[in-house]
Scaffold this active site. Structure first.
Site, mmCIF file in Angstrom:
data_model
loop_
_atom_site.group_PDB
_atom_site.id
_atom_site.type_symbol
_atom_site.label_atom_id
_atom_site.label_comp_id
_atom_site.label_asym_id
_atom_site.label_seq_id
_atom_site.Cartn_x
_atom_site.Cartn_y
_atom_site.Cartn_z
ATOM 1 N N CYS A 1 0.851 -1.188 0.000
ATOM 2 C CA CYS A 1 0.000 0.000 0.000
ATOM 3 C C CYS A 1 0.888 1.241 0.000
ATOM 4 C CB CYS A 1 -0.962 -0.024 1.178
ATOM 5 S SG CYS A 1 -0.644 1.162 2.471
ATOM 6 N N GLU A 2 0.554 2.172 -0.884
ATOM 7 C CA GLU A 2 1.439 3.330 -1.044
ATOM 8 C C GLU A 2 1.262 4.357 0.070
ATOM 9 O OE1 GLU A 2 0.529 4.633 -4.981
ATOM 10 O OE2 GLU A 2 -1.015 6.023 -4.326
ATOM 11 N N HIS A 3 0.258 4.170 0.914
ATOM 12 C CA HIS A 3 0.061 5.121 2.011
ATOM 13 C C HIS A 3 0.915 4.783 3.227
ATOM 14 C CE1 HIS A 3 -4.057 5.449 -0.067
ATOM 15 N NE2 HIS A 3 -3.246 6.381 -0.527
ATOM 16 N N HIS A 4 1.176 3.484 3.430
ATOM 17 C CA HIS A 4 1.921 3.070 4.623
ATOM 18 C C HIS A 4 3.132 2.189 4.301
ATOM 19 C CE1 HIS A 4 -2.289 3.805 5.900
ATOM 20 N NE2 HIS A 4 -1.694 4.379 6.936
ATOM 21 N N GLN B 1 -5.354 -0.503 -3.972
ATOM 22 C CA GLN B 1 -6.062 -1.652 -4.540
ATOM 23 C C GLN B 1 -6.952 -1.258 -5.721
ATOM 24 O OE1 GLN B 1 -7.975 -4.184 -1.619
ATOM 25 N NE2 GLN B 1 -9.325 -5.070 -3.165
ATOM 26 N N HIS C 1 -5.386 -5.818 4.003
ATOM 27 C CA HIS C 1 -4.407 -4.734 4.081
ATOM 28 C C HIS C 1 -3.762 -4.738 5.465
ATOM 29 C CE1 HIS C 1 -5.566 -2.349 0.397
ATOM 30 N NE2 HIS C 1 -6.481 -3.301 0.443
ATOM 31 N N CYS D 1 -1.824 -2.629 6.775
ATOM 32 C CA CYS D 1 -1.848 -1.323 7.456
ATOM 33 C C CYS D 1 -3.119 -1.174 8.284
ATOM 34 C CB CYS D 1 -1.697 -0.175 6.456
ATOM 35 S SG CYS D 1 -2.993 -0.090 5.219
HETATM 36 ZN ZN ZN Z 1 -2.284 1.585 3.889
#
Ligand code: ZN
Length: 184
Positions: free
Chosen positions: A74-77, A115, A143, A145
């Site tokens: 995941c590119e956020h975490h 995703q 996920h 995260c």
């Molecule tokens: Zn994430």
């Protein structure tokens, strides 16, 4: 995307310091190098020959490949999300073997992703390369995260879908696809 190993190594060392670890202790000393090498491997897996789909005539029933395992980040975490991709298409001129679909999924999964975009990118790619009458992609994923932070229970799955061509226009085709995906 080009891999800059030196930058990755510097960043991982700084990151370890940032979370209060000693980057020179035994177990962590080689970690920046290992992480950099792993991303080089990802880069190699991502680049594959896109012209692998075979010309084939005469078959125009739905082709369904279920349960392609995938691992993404995941590119956020920058934590993994992973699960299964289900792909269906109705061929026009070309068909694809299973291994090519697996490589397609990997090529788009092994990078910082969300995703929804992963689902769209696989559908767009197959629409472009296979030129089918339609294509449908469903992804079910956990996920980390969310699971690791307790935001969602570990067994919670996020489901996304992308539909193209007759999968979008024809309700019966779409329903057949979604029914086949759900049927275990
Ligand atoms: Zn994430």
């Amino acid at each position: 995307m080009a891999i800059d190993k030196e930058k990755i190594k510097q960043a991982i060392r700084l990151f370890l310091e940032g979370i209060g670890e000693d980057p020179d202790r035994e177990g962590l000393r080689e970690t920046p190098e290992r992480v950099a090498r792993m991303w080089e491997e990802f880069e190699r897996i991502r680049t594959f020959d896109m012209k692998l789909f075979e010309e084939f005539g005469g078959y125009n029933e739905m082709v369904l490949v279920k349960d392609i395992r995938f691992y993404s980040l995941c590119e956020h975490h920058l934590l993994p999300f992973f699960g299964k991709v289900h792909i269906a298409y109705i061929p026009d001129k070309k068909i694809s073997g299973l291994s090519k679909l697996v490589r397609t999924v990997r090529a788009f999964a092994l990078r910082p992703q969300v995703q929804e975009r992963l689902t769209e990118e696989i559908a767009d790619f197959l629409e472009r390369e296979l030129e089918p009458k339609g294509v449908g992609v469903v992804i079910e994923a956990e996920h980390l995260c969310m699971s690791m932070r307790g935001v969602m229970s570990p067994e919670h799955l996020t489901v996304t879908s992308a539909l193209r061509g007759v999968f979008l226009k024809d309700i019966r085709t779409r329903e057949e696809f979604l029914k086949l995906v759900k049927g275990k």
